[in-house]
Write an enzyme that holds these catalytic residues in place. Structure first.
Site, PDB file in Angstrom:
ATOM      1  N   ASP A   7       0.516  -1.528  -0.004  1.00  0.00           N
ATOM      2  CA  ASP A   7      -0.176  -0.081  -0.084  1.00  0.00           C
ATOM      3  C   ASP A   7       1.222   1.401   0.019  1.00  0.00           C
ATOM      4  OD1 ASP A   7      -3.404   0.672   1.440  1.00  0.00           O
ATOM      5  OD2 ASP A   7      -1.989   1.998   0.328  1.00  0.00           O
TER       6      ASP A   7
HETATM    7  C1  GLC Z   1      -4.370   4.169   0.206  1.00  0.00           C
HETATM    8  C2  GLC Z   1      -4.919   3.612   0.255  1.00  0.00           C
HETATM    9  C3  GLC Z   1      -5.422   2.211  -0.756  1.00  0.00           C
HETATM   10  C4  GLC Z   1      -5.427   2.740  -2.353  1.00  0.00           C
HETATM   11  C5  GLC Z   1      -3.650   3.000  -2.242  1.00  0.00           C
HETATM   12  C6  GLC Z   1      -3.162   4.332  -3.814  1.00  0.00           C
HETATM   13  O1  GLC Z   1      -3.806   4.472   1.561  1.00  0.00           O
HETATM   14  O2  GLC Z   1      -5.242   3.058   1.289  1.00  0.00           O
HETATM   15  O3  GLC Z   1      -6.810   1.589  -0.871  1.00  0.00           O
HETATM   16  O4  GLC Z   1      -5.355   1.803  -3.166  1.00  0.00           O
HETATM   17  O5  GLC Z   1      -2.934   4.131  -1.137  1.00  0.00           O
HETATM   18  O6  GLC Z   1      -4.244   4.589  -3.606  1.00  0.00           O
END
Ligand code: GLC
Length: 750
Positions: free
Chosen positions: A284
């Site tokens: 993430d």
């Molecule tokens: C965010 C989220 C994730 C998302 C990623 C990219 O913090 O936790 O669900 O896909 O970053 O935006």
């Protein structure tokens, strides 16, 4: 899923020492072998890097980024939403980088791209996998036009806590419903052919346990013992693999002390060894380097090591791999074979996507916000609406009634779209007010918002709202949460209507005695304890998306008979949380007959005289509305539940039949639900577990005999030894309209 690939081992002796190289017969693996053999270590590390900025690239393309792509030091880009930039960066990667490895462009396309569908929790309320699949397909067709070929969806985090802001993105509290929706999202996003330029690779996220964050506080600690993990939190992810998902995302949270982005048990043992997943895992946003803050890694180099060792193949936005993988390999701390495995997984998906043959996006702008897409979005919104209360059939509205349109969400085009909509445009929203004005003559509609936005605490407009109500026959109060009050990092400790909405409802009730219909748009179940007696009907529309207005108005006018069913338990108060239907019985289960409410306790009562069971003195033990609940403009009757035999037959099946009658005067859709209970297990088992559901359309007075088949695998669970077992003993099967209102039959597994 890993395919059985015939491997021929060619043993060659080089300079007196033997080395063996596995040569696959699988054409895809041979393509990967070929390109891997030409890649430098720098390029291999480059494939593990996902670069990008939050929400969108602004200004010109940086020379540094172009150089990094040209040198093969980038594998994927996130949030590049400028078509020219996408085309330019892909051209550089394909034509100027050492081996012409194409980039994957990624985006959070969670519940629609330009045509916005209800938030995933709202889509879960449709209990309609086919409809969810169709919505995901629409999103893929629209997003791929902008070059997006990878979405960070579906979010599959089981959530039992409505304080958590991301419950809005979740498929709800039940592993079976979530699993059915998981497969639907993956099929919708990825389509029948991953190499089709209109397909988007799906991403099962956030692996795993994020929804169990302590206290519903985002990013917080999750402690889940392994049988619960395997019986409740893992199933939707496993179903995503069975549906062909090509990527996973490791989450922010720690699980039982180890951050999931560095968790070898999850990313290697479960995902690779047990499930034979052969796609790739992306972290993430900065979740690799956040393991330093978790106190699991000493520094970025340690974070890179532990994430790579565990099985994170691509690092999103933080650059610890970029900076430290070479060093870790030079020092012999990280085996180059581990890096090769990571890179192979990324290349495997790129080949499956057809990117080497067709790296460039195909502009298909005319499909964006097409009539067909908007119709599908409206269908999803219609089927997501759950009618929670309808005293004296106050709904649907009567043709002559004058309506007062009050509340901060009657005309809130941005908020009705909900959380996680990067590319949806509020100008495309059709609000409830707009729809009402289209459908009703002007003299029937009085508008007075009373509050400007959901958190508004000003009472300055209360009198105009009260006056509008006085001049009308019925009040339509559009309440709820602004979109920003749910979603990531937006947990709430109090989940009542924010601002002065409750006060305004009470003011209208007190001053006008007019019937009030409460229409809620929110990203979570809303506690209604202070106002439920002041309203006559309640519709939950979640955040319904671009076509939320027409959908809500069709339900209000009776042009659509509401069919939504709750995918989460609706608490009476936040004090009841966590509260969910598949709970354990405990040694002292709460019971109606022995429950004594706080106001019924005699003064001076003796200490042990209160029916010592598992309940709250004040809020009891029942939720406001149970999982699976929803009302209709018609009514349904269940009858004549039968099981084919008193125990599972030799084929390991049990036929469950029953009659369902539409006892009302309107056609309607009932989502019949089948639950089981395993009464005695080597570990305690939930009092109910959803195992089947079916949407049934019935005309007035029509009766259908339905039959559902339970198989032995439906009755299996992971025991304390984490074996997937069927244990003999007494079972019950429940069939009904929701988790609380069912018919029951017992049967045995011998
Ligand atoms: C965010 C989220 C994730 C998302 C990623 C990219 O913090 O936790 O669900 O896909 O970053 O935006």
């Amino acid at each position: 899923m890993r395919r059985i690939i015939p491997l021929f081992i060619i043993t060659v002796s080089l300079f007196g020492c033997e080395s063996s190289q596995q040569v696959s017969q699988d054409p895809l693996e041979q393509k990967i072998d070929s390109i891997m053999s030409k890649m430098s270590l720098t390029e291999k590390i480059g494939q593990t890097a996902q670069r990008g900025t939050s929400s969108r690239v602004k200004g010109a393309l940086s020379e540094e980024l172009k150089t990094a792509v040209r040198e093969g030091r980038v594998g994927s880009l996130i949030n590049v939403m400028n078509k020219d930039f996408v085309d330019e960066l892909q051209r550089i990667a394909v034509e100027e980088s050492p081996n012409g490895i194409p980039l994957i462009f990624a985006r959070d396309v969670i519940h629609g791209f330009k045509t916005i569908f209800p938030i995933p929790l709202g889509q879960a309320a449709t209990w309609n996998p086919e409809l969810v699949e169709a919505g995901a397909r629409v999103a893929a067709v629209e997003a791929s036009t902008y070059g997006v070929r990878w979405t960070f969806a579906p979010m599959l985090d089981i959530s039992r806590d409505p304080r958590w802001g991301r419950i809005a993105e979740s498929p709800g509290e039940d592993p079976f419903l979530a699993s059915e929706l998981s497969a639907a999202y993956v099929k919708g996003f990825q389509g029948d052919d991953l190499s089709d330029p209109s397909s988007m690779v799906a991403c099962a996220k956030h692996f795993v346990g994020y929804g169990a964050a302590e206290g519903g506080r985002d990013y917080n600690t999750a402690i889940i013992h392994e049988p619960l993990l395997r019986n409740v939190y893992l199933p939707p992810f496993k179903k995503a693999i069975e549906a062909g998902v090509q990527t996973f995302m490791s989450g922010f949270n720690e699980l039982n002390g180890v951050p999931v982005s560095g968790n070898q048990f999850l990313l290697d043992q479960v995902l690779r060894q047990e499930w034979a997943f052969d796609g790739f895992v992306v972290s993430d946003w900065n979740s690799v380097t956040e393991m330093i803050a978790h106190g699991y890694c000493a520094d970025e180099k340690d974070a890179a090591y532990k994430a790579a060792r565990a099985g994170v193949d691509m690092e999103m936005t933080s650059q610890s791999y970029d900076k430290h993988l070479q060093e870790l390999i030079d020092e012999g701390k990280l085996d180059v074979n581990q890096l090769d495995r990571m890179v192979r997984a990324i290349l495997r998906v790129k080949f499956r996507m057809g990117l080497f043959e067709q790296p460039y996006r195909i502009d298909n702008e005319e499909v964006v916000l097409s009539e067909d897409h908007l119709k599908k979005a409206k269908d999803a919104a219609l089927q997501s609406i759950v009618m929670l209360k309808n005293e004296e059939d106050i709904l649907p509205l009567k043709t002559s009634q004058k309506v007062a349109v009050i509340g901060p969400l009657a005309n809130a085009p941005l908020d009705q779209l909900g959380t996680w909509i990067f590319d949806g445009d509020q100008d495309d929203s059709v609000t409830p007010l707009t729809s009402l004005k289209e459908k009703l003559t002007a003299n029937r509609v009085k508008v007075a918002a009373g509050l400007d936005y959901s958190r508004d605490r000003s009472t300055a407009q209360f009198s105009s709202a009260v006056n509008a109500a006085k001049q009308s026959d019925i009040v339509l109060f559009f309440a709820g949460e602004e979109a920003i009050l749910s979603g990531e990092a937006h947990s709430r400790a109090h989940i009542n209507l924010p601002g002065a909405q409750e006060e305004l409802i009470k003011e209208i009730r007190k001053k006008t005695k007019k019937p009030i219909v409460l229409i809620i748009q929110a990203g979570r179940p809303i506690v209604l304890e202070n106002i439920l007696d002041d309203v006559d009907a309640v519709l939950m529309a979640w955040h319904p998306g671009t076509m939320g207005g027409p959908a809500i108005v069709d339900v209000l006018l009776g042009d659509y008979n509401p069919s939504g069913r709750l995918p989460v338990t609706w608490p009476k108060s936040v004090g009841q949380v966590p509260i969910y239907y598949n709970y354990k019985n405990t040694g002292r289960p709460a019971r109606e007959e022995s429950f004594v409410g706080i106001d019924d306790i005699p003064i001076g009562a003796w200490q042990s005289s209160l029916g010592n069971n598992s309940h709250y003195l004040d809020d009891g033990f029942r939720p406001q509305y149970p999982f699976g609940y929803g009302l209709s403009y018609t009514s349904f009757e269940y009858d004549n539940l039968k099981v084919s035999e008193d125990s599972l037959n030799s084929n390991g099946e049990l036929k469950v039949s029953f009659e369902l009658t539409n006892t009302g005067v309107l056609p309607g859709v009932e989502t019949v639900q089948l639950y089981i209970r395993d009464h005695v297990g080597t570990i305690t088992r939930p009092v109910k577990e959803l195992k089947k559901f079916q949407r049934v359309v019935l005309n007035p007075k029509e009766t259908k005999t339905l039959e559902l088949t339970l198989s032995s695998s439906d009755l299996k669970f992971y025991n304390a030894e984490n074996e997937f077992v069927l244990e003999s003993g007494q079972f019950s099967v429940f069939v009904g309209a929701n988790a609380q209102n069912t018919m029951k039959k017992d049967f045995w597994v011998r």
